[in-house]
Design a protein around this motif. Structure first.
Motif, PDB file in Angstrom:
ATOM      1  N   UNK A 213       0.839  -1.208   0.000  1.00  0.00           N
ATOM      2  CA  UNK A 213       0.000   0.000   0.000  1.00  0.00           C
ATOM      3  C   UNK A 213       0.873   1.258   0.000  1.00  0.00           C
ATOM      4  N   UNK A 214       1.932   1.220   0.788  1.00  0.00           N
ATOM      5  CA  UNK A 214       2.836   2.366   0.847  1.00  0.00           C
ATOM      6  C   UNK A 214       3.467   2.643  -0.515  1.00  0.00           C
ATOM      7  N   UNK A 215       3.914   1.582  -1.161  1.00  0.00           N
ATOM      8  CA  UNK A 215       4.552   1.777  -2.473  1.00  0.00           C
ATOM      9  C   UNK A 215       3.539   2.238  -3.514  1.00  0.00           C
ATOM     10  N   UNK A 217       1.246   4.282  -2.939  1.00  0.00           N
ATOM     11  CA  UNK A 217       1.130   5.725  -2.715  1.00  0.00           C
ATOM     12  C   UNK A 217       2.346   6.468  -3.250  1.00  0.00           C
ATOM     13  N   UNK A 218       3.513   5.893  -3.058  1.00  0.00           N
ATOM     14  CA  UNK A 218       4.732   6.557  -3.527  1.00  0.00           C
ATOM     15  C   UNK A 218       4.694   6.745  -5.045  1.00  0.00           C
ATOM     16  N   UNK A 219       4.172   5.749  -5.730  1.00  0.00           N
ATOM     17  CA  UNK A 219       4.264   5.768  -7.195  1.00  0.00           C
ATOM     18  C   UNK A 219       2.953   6.153  -7.891  1.00  0.00           C
ATOM     19  N   UNK A 221       2.128   8.962  -8.780  1.00  0.00           N
ATOM     20  CA  UNK A 221       2.402   9.926  -9.855  1.00  0.00           C
ATOM     21  C   UNK A 221       2.870   9.228 -11.119  1.00  0.00           C
ATOM     22  N   UNK A 222       3.640   8.179 -10.941  1.00  0.00           N
ATOM     23  CA  UNK A 222       4.103   7.444 -12.128  1.00  0.00           C
ATOM     24  C   UNK A 222       2.921   6.763 -12.798  1.00  0.00           C
ATOM     25  N   UNK A 226       3.514   8.793 -15.720  1.00  0.00           N
ATOM     26  CA  UNK A 226       4.801   8.291 -16.167  1.00  0.00           C
ATOM     27  C   UNK A 226       4.782   7.957 -17.646  1.00  0.00           C
ATOM     28  N   UNK A 230       7.513   3.315 -18.106  1.00  0.00           N
ATOM     29  CA  UNK A 230       7.509   3.369 -16.646  1.00  0.00           C
ATOM     30  C   UNK A 230       6.230   2.751 -16.069  1.00  0.00           C
ATOM     31  N   UNK A 231       5.130   3.044 -16.705  1.00  0.00           N
ATOM     32  CA  UNK A 231       3.869   2.482 -16.203  1.00  0.00           C
ATOM     33  C   UNK A 231       3.851   0.965 -16.356  1.00  0.00           C
ATOM     34  N   UNK A 234       6.005  -0.519 -13.669  1.00  0.00           N
ATOM     35  CA  UNK A 234       5.363  -0.443 -12.353  1.00  0.00           C
ATOM     36  C   UNK A 234       4.262  -1.498 -12.228  1.00  0.00           C
ATOM     37  N   UNK A 237       5.833  -4.766 -11.642  1.00  0.00           N
ATOM     38  CA  UNK A 237       6.394  -4.884 -10.297  1.00  0.00           C
ATOM     39  C   UNK A 237       5.305  -5.196  -9.285  1.00  0.00           C
TER      40      UNK A 237
ATOM     41  N   UNK B 608      12.473   0.595 -18.914  1.00  0.00           N
ATOM     42  CA  UNK B 608      12.897   0.534 -17.517  1.00  0.00           C
ATOM     43  C   UNK B 608      13.301  -0.912 -17.240  1.00  0.00           C
ATOM     44  N   UNK B 663      10.978  -7.387 -14.242  1.00  0.00           N
ATOM     45  CA  UNK B 663      10.741  -7.953 -12.913  1.00  0.00           C
ATOM     46  C   UNK B 663       9.771  -9.123 -13.000  1.00  0.00           C
ATOM     47  N   UNK B 712       8.886  13.026  -6.643  1.00  0.00           N
ATOM     48  CA  UNK B 712       8.284  12.026  -5.741  1.00  0.00           C
ATOM     49  C   UNK B 712       8.713  12.207  -4.293  1.00  0.00           C
ATOM     50  N   UNK B 715       5.804  12.916  -1.613  1.00  0.00           N
ATOM     51  CA  UNK B 715       4.856  11.794  -1.533  1.00  0.00           C
ATOM     52  C   UNK B 715       5.498  10.589  -0.870  1.00  0.00           C
ATOM     53  N   UNK B 716       6.760  10.387  -1.150  1.00  0.00           N
ATOM     54  CA  UNK B 716       7.440   9.228  -0.568  1.00  0.00           C
ATOM     55  C   UNK B 716       7.596   9.384   0.941  1.00  0.00           C
ATOM     56  N   UNK B 719       4.227   8.895   2.558  1.00  0.00           N
ATOM     57  CA  UNK B 719       3.798   7.488   2.545  1.00  0.00           C
ATOM     58  C   UNK B 719       4.553   6.677   3.582  1.00  0.00           C
ATOM     59  N   UNK B 723       3.141   4.820   6.836  1.00  0.00           N
ATOM     60  CA  UNK B 723       3.440   3.394   7.018  1.00  0.00           C
ATOM     61  C   UNK B 723       3.854   3.111   8.462  1.00  0.00           C
ATOM     62  N   UNK B 756      13.211   4.530 -13.435  1.00  0.00           N
ATOM     63  CA  UNK B 756      11.923   4.997 -12.974  1.00  0.00           C
ATOM     64  C   UNK B 756      12.057   6.399 -12.375  1.00  0.00           C
TER      65      UNK B 756
END
Lengths: 447, 756
Positions: A213-215, A217-219, A221-222, A226, A230-231, A234, A237, B608, B663, B712, B715-716, B719, B723, B756
């Motif tokens: 969930x945290x990640x 939120x971080x991404x 914007x991408x 992106x 990039x999308x 993501x 991932x 990427x 990945x 970012x 936001x990071x 987040x 957490x 990224x």
């Protein structure tokens, strides 16, 4: 962050690639199916997974395979040169009787009833041509009939949707690298794979979903703005994390049986045959069990690059061991209840000469692909015939499998025919096979 | 025409005659706007003599109707060696289409084309398609691509490009100042990359690149080619490490000193340990010498404790091995040779057994092969760690006696060592030869193939238009009528470059020398030694391009092509810099070829990639410090957690690096385990949970590499702070919450990915 954005993000993700992994796991349908409904034509009948053994070194499996020793003179020379354990014997297969190296005759009847052999050529002369052979000597097309693709990757792409596998790409456990849409897929030895999972779960593992969930939120914007690449990365991932979390514990338990350290753990295993091959088989069956990938590639030594194999000692060892390992594949699939949904086959860079250089040279003209599975009818298609340089694949009839100078499967077409037959045996629809690889199919070897 | 999809050795016979001229065929009227009959043009050019059912050459059927043919060719990649990375019909630029460049001499003259001509074996296409047919084909291709230019180039955001560049050459987190500088002036990027390559952090990045690019990673059996054919004896990891490190040390010195990078091919300098000098001295014998020489050995007391090196000295023509860990067991029950019966004293050993004995292997008397006794060897652990720079010469210096450990240990740095045949550059090293063993049948072909793949980024191709020698072709192996001849006519005449010095066991050869001929993609040279081959490589016009492409591939995680924009200019700059490799790295990485900040219609869309093991471990080490090494997660141990992360590699017959870029679930699992393992120590040392605001900021800026001015950044931080609360709410302790935040940051695509 808006508290609802997380939910919105997840909803978006569920409609995107990341959530597809979760849906795929829940429904048993692949992400490709969920996004495109049917990526390609639906298989007619039940599709099967494929465990494909491949060896860049080019094994002498072809030399003593059923159908190779029909010529009396050749058979006499083979028997004179080879150790007693692998000399020729009579083998009943699919209603026919064939001369073959003795280990083939030791296989259980149930396996023999689903075991077929195609005599063909790969046209490869040198070891570095292994990738080309995996692309059926560059005859295998991409999904649209354009470009080239490797055989295991083409089968995987065609069947991932209907098998409901976690990933579309083949899983590579052996040494030989595989590309999927021209990109190398990840290669992991069984022990490396095991090392990714297992062990006592620590406290931190309990917070994995919070980290996801945290990640997210971080991404965000991408995800929103992106680049296309990039999308895509993501999404991939996110999907991968979900897959790993879902399957990790299960794989850890099942892979607890490796590494096998005592060959006696496998009844009848030949001493000195590489134990890693057993690990690969056990791991491959586990990956099939959890629908990780439609195709698992492994490496089974069958004599190797035998230029200096004095008295064919190595060939004898590995032929006995290799055939026994094929039986192990059969047994382990049966134990897991997967024998009805899994096909096994072998494809190496080339076979070895039957006469020239004492049977120790590369043979671009002759290779034998053994295959067994629920859609295989026991038998032998094709045979070697004397050619300009050594024995090479003869023309044969696709409907009877009998070598026949006027057969519709010429020597040049025999590789494609073998590959097409394997594709059909795995359940790839005929029309899709035609798009990928035009040619004939050996119907005599298909149920 | 032939083999546009691939080079296949099949159906080479007679192609030059069959596919070469339209003089005898019907001429078609060149059309415009797609009105000409392309099938007729191809047929008139007699291309369809080969590219036709039932076995179309190269699996390319040119008899298809125009619509089907167009669908098959449009943007289909060529898989030929010579035209790798190019498209058969290129929707981005019609004149870049392989279909045209292989037959249109005019395009080749413009430098547009790859080194592939149709029909095979003809240096020009003066006998190719007639003007009318060529015009028709050109017109058809242009019509085919009209309006199909594909997606517009999508540039990479600046912060993404900059983070990736720093990851590649430094590993550290992008700083606020660096991002500001590049944002204010994109021209600053080159200066930033230049600065990173002058930092200490660049050295380990360069080392891993050179080790893989020069194929010095030890992936061979470390058996026969090193001198250890003995069954059940695996030389120690110390030997592998030493032979893998040896030439990379030399290459690093070449780059760091600004010496011409061509020296990685030509140099006679080496960084060798005593252990390697033993192996070098052993392999400098002829196979006959090795086979005929016997050694009398006596195992003597007194016993010494474990860890003490054994001694070996010659007394009255007998080699006395002493000081072994369990000399009593050795003398009572073990012998080097297999077999039963009384142990003679002294024992007589063959060369191979004697060499094994030097490295600590004795087979116990009467026991199975697996009962080998390991003991502190005469070649001691210190002998694996005393590398010094020496020069290998064939005409001067100190001759090596592999048995004389004292003399080998005493060789000073800067010494010249006399060897019997040249061992220049990367392809004369023990590890390279061990990676690519040859044999009597193969006869150095694999050695040559890999040498050219590394040096020139290319392998043999039947479409190579360079005139080839007719001397030295192994017609028994590849007769002119055989499908192999197309490549063997170039390959076989090169074999004496190796065979004049060594035999297929990579031991000194006593055979009389033969002339060698190099003819490869536009360059020809004659000679007789491996030194001559080295010169042929570095003087080849492709040498510069090959290294541009290799750096590009390493940086972009894909096979790069010399058809791409900027490649030619970069290669020119490399030559003009007197082969300054560090400058080439800077130029290539700061070029749009790698940054993706801009592009032309012919640019490849930037992707990427995952950060492969070497990059991930370097980044973690730079960003987290010594705790990474202390944890062992990135060590060379077989069970190190980083082993679950794919790494760069090379493979037989492959010109490009083998790289996993996407990945997957196994990558995700490996990453999670690695980061979880690091979390307690990292939090304790760098991100204390009792100062959450500072620690979360550091996680974002120092670990994730998102400086304050990164889009970012905020936001990071938000987040991660959320957490922390969520973990505590879920029952976690304060420390666990920070550890979990660390894992989130560590597994984030900003750390685990590139671009990224």
């Amino acid at each position: 962050m808006n508290p609802t954005s997380r939910r919105n993000f997840l909803r978006t993700a569920l409609l995107g690639c990341g959530g597809l992994a979760l849906r795929s796991l829940a429904t048993g349908l692949s992400s490709e199916f969920l996004t495109e409904r049917v990526a390609h034509a639906e298989p007619s009948g039940t599709p099967t997974f494929l465990i494909l053994a491949t060896d860049q070194s080019g094994d002498p499996l072809n030399v003593g395979a059923p159908g190779s020793l029909a010529d009396a003179g050749l058979r006499a020379r083979y028997d004179a040169a080879h150790p007693a354990e692998v000399r020729s014997t009579k083998l009943s297969l699919g209603g026919g009787v064939y001369d073959a190296a003795a280990p083939w005759g030791a296989l259980p009847p149930a396996l023999l009833s689903r075991l077929g052999f195609v005599h063909h050529r790969t046209s490869a002369e040198t070891h570095p041509e292994h990738p080309k052979v995996m692309r059926v000597f560059d005859a295998m097309r991409g999904a649209t009939g354009n470009g080239v693709e490797m055989l295991p990757s083409a089968i995987a792409a065609e069947l991932a949707a209907s098998l409901g596998t976690i990933q579309r790409e083949p899983m590579v456990l052996g040494e030989e690298r595989v590309t999927y849409e021209s990109r190398f897929v990840e290669q992991l030895s069984p022990m490396e794979l095991k090392g990714l999972f297992g062990g006592a779960p620590g406290r931190l593992s309990g917070f994995a979903k919070l980290r996801d969930k945290t990640l997210d939120a971080v991404y965000a914007d991408v995800k929103a703005s992106g680049t296309k690449a990039q999308r895509a990365y993501l999404d991939r991932t996110v999907a991968s994390r979900a897959q790993a979390a879902e399957l990790g514990d299960k794989l850890a338990v099942d892979l607890g049986v490796i590494p096998v350290t005592d060959p006696k753990a496998v009844s009848g295993l030949v001493d000195d045959y590489p134990l890693d091959a057993i690990d690969q088989v056990l791991t491959a069956v586990t990956l099939v069990k959890y629908k990780v990938s439609p195709v698992i590639t492994i490496h089974l030594p069958f004599g190797g690059d035998n230029h200096h194999d004095l008295d064919f000692a190595q060939e004898s060892l590995e032929l006995q061991g290799g055939v026994r390992i094929m039986q192990l594949v059969w047994e382990k699939l049966a134990e897991a209840g997967l024998e009805g949904v899994t096909t096994f086959a072998m494809l190496n860079t080339f076979g070895r000469t039957l006469d020239t250089s004492g049977g120790r040279a590369h043979n671009s003209g002759h290779h034998v692909m053994p295959m067994f599975g629920p859609k295989i009818r026991a038998g032998v298609a094709g045979a070697p015939q004397r050619g300009a340089h050594d024995w090479e694949a003869a023309a044969f009839s696709s409907t009877t499998g009998r070598a026949d100078g006027s057969g519709d499967v010429t020597s040049e077409k025999s590789f494609a025919a073998a590959a097409r037959t394997l594709m059909r045996a795995c359940g790839v629809p005929a029309e899709r096979v035609d798009v990928r690889l035009p040619g004939a199919t050996v119907t005599s070897l298909l149920v | 025409m032939r083999s546009l999809f691939l080079i296949t050795p099949l159906t080479l016979i007679g192609l030059a005659a069959a596919c070469s001229t339209s003089d005898a065929g019907p001429q078609t009227t060149p059309g415009t706007g797609g009105t000409c009959d392309v099938r007729a043009a191809l047929a008139a050019g007699r291309c369809t003599s080969c590219h036709a059912p039932p076995s179309p050459a190269g699996r390319l059927d040119l008899t298809l109707d125009a619509k089907a043919l167009g669908a098959a060719l449009l943007d289909a990649p060529s898989t030929t060696t010579a035209c790798a990375g190019r498209r058969l019909v290129d929707s981005r630029d019609a004149e870049a289409s392989v279909l045209l460049t292989v037959v249109d001499h005019g395009l080749r003259a413009k430098g547009q084309a790859c080194a592939l001509t149709m029909a095979p074996g003809t240096p020009t296409n003066v006998d190719g398609l007639g003007p009318g047919d060529l015009a028709c084909l050109t017109s058809w291709v242009k019509d085919l691509v009209a309006g199909k230019g594909g997606e517009p180039f999508e540039p990479v955001p600046l912060p993404s490009a900059l983070s990736k560049l720093k990851l590649l050459v430094h590993g550290g987190a992008l700083t606020e100042a660096e991002l500001s500088a590049a944002t204010a002036d994109s021209g600053a990027i080159r200066g930033l990359v230049d600065g990173w390559t002058r930092s200490p952090e660049f050295a380990p990045k360069l080392r891993t690149f050179l080790s893989t690019a020069l194929q010095q990673d030890s992936v061979g059996a470390a058996k026969e080619s090193l001198g250890f054919p003995t069954a059940h004896f695996t030389p120690s990891d110390a030997i592998r490490d030493a032979i893998a490190r040896s030439f990379v040390d030399t290459a690093m010195q070449i780059v760091s000193s600004g010496a011409p990078f061509t020296e990685v091919v030509t140099t006679h300098r080496r960084s060798l340990t005593t252990a390697e000098l033993v192996l070098l001295g052993y392999s400098d014998q002829t196979s006959d010498q090795i086979a005929s020489t016997k050694y009398k050995v006596r195992i003597v007391a007194p016993a010494k404790k474990n860890g003490v090196s054994a001694t070996l000295k010659k007394v009255d023509n007998v080699w006395e091995l002493g000081g072994a860990a369990d000399a009593q067991q050795l003398s009572d029950g073990c012998r080097v040779e297999s077999g039963k019966g009384p142990i003679p004293d002294p024992q007589t050993l063959g060369s191979e057994q004697f060499l094994s004995l030097l490295f600590g292997r004795v087979r116990c008397h009467g026991g199975p092969a697996t009962s080998d006794l390991k003991y502190p060897a005469p070649v001691s652990p210190a002998d694996h760690a005393d590398a010094r720079a020496v020069t290998l010469e064939t005409s001067a210096g100190t001759a090596l006696d592999f048995k004389d450990l004292a003399a080998l240990r005493a060789l000073p740095s800067g010494a010249t060592v006399r060897v019997r045949f040249p061992r220049p550059g990367f392809f004369g090293t023990s590890v390279f030869l061990d990676n690519w063993p040859t044999n009597q049948d193969n006869s150095f072909r694999v050695t040559l193939g890999q040498t050219l793949a590394v040096g020139l980024g290319a392998t043999f191709s039947i479409g190579d238009p360079t005139p080839a020698s007719t001397e030295g072709i192994d017609t028994a192996h590849a007769s002119p009528e055989s499908p192999c001849y197309g490549c063997h006519r170039r390959l076989d005449p090169m074999r004496p470059f190796f065979a004049n010095g060594m035999d297929p066991s990579y031991r000194a050869s006593s055979a009389p020398p033969k002339p060698a001929t190099f003819s490869f993609f536009g360059a020809s040279r004659t000679g007789s030694t491996a030194d001559d081959l080295a010169l042929a490589i570095v003087e080849h016009p492709r040498f510069a391009t090959a290294w541009v492409l290799r750096i590009c591939g390493w940086a972009t995680s894909r096979a790069c092509s010399d058809a791409e924009p900027y490649v030619a200019d970069l290669a020119k700059g490399f030559r003009e810099s007197n082969w300054d490799f560090r400058k080439l790295v800077v130029d290539t990485l700061s070029s749009p070829l790698v940054t993706g900040l801009s592009g032309t219609p012919l640019s490849v869309r930037p992707e990427v990639s995952i950060a492969r093991r070497r990059h991930l471990c370097a980044a973690l080490t730079v960003r987290l410090g010594s705790l990474v090494e202390a944890s062992g997660v990135c060590s060379k141990a077989r069970d190190a957690l980083a082993r679950g992360i794919p790494d760069d590699a090379f493979a037989r017959g492959q010109v490009d690096l083998v790289q996993t870029s996407t990945p997957g679930m196994f990558h995700a699992a490996g990453l999670e385990r690695l980061c979880v393992a690091l979390a307690p120590a990292a939090v304790a040392a760098r991100f204390p949970s009792n100062d959450a605001d500072t620690s979360t900021t550091k996680l974002v800026e120092e670990l994730m590499g998102l400086p304050k001015n990164h889009p970012r950044h905020d936001a990071a931080i938000a987040a991660l702070r959320t957490h922390l609360s969520e973990v505590v709410a879920a029952g976690g302790t304060q420390d666990e919450s920070m550890q979990s935040a660390f894992v989130a940051a560590c597994t984030s695509p900003d750390v685990s990915g590139a671009g990224l």
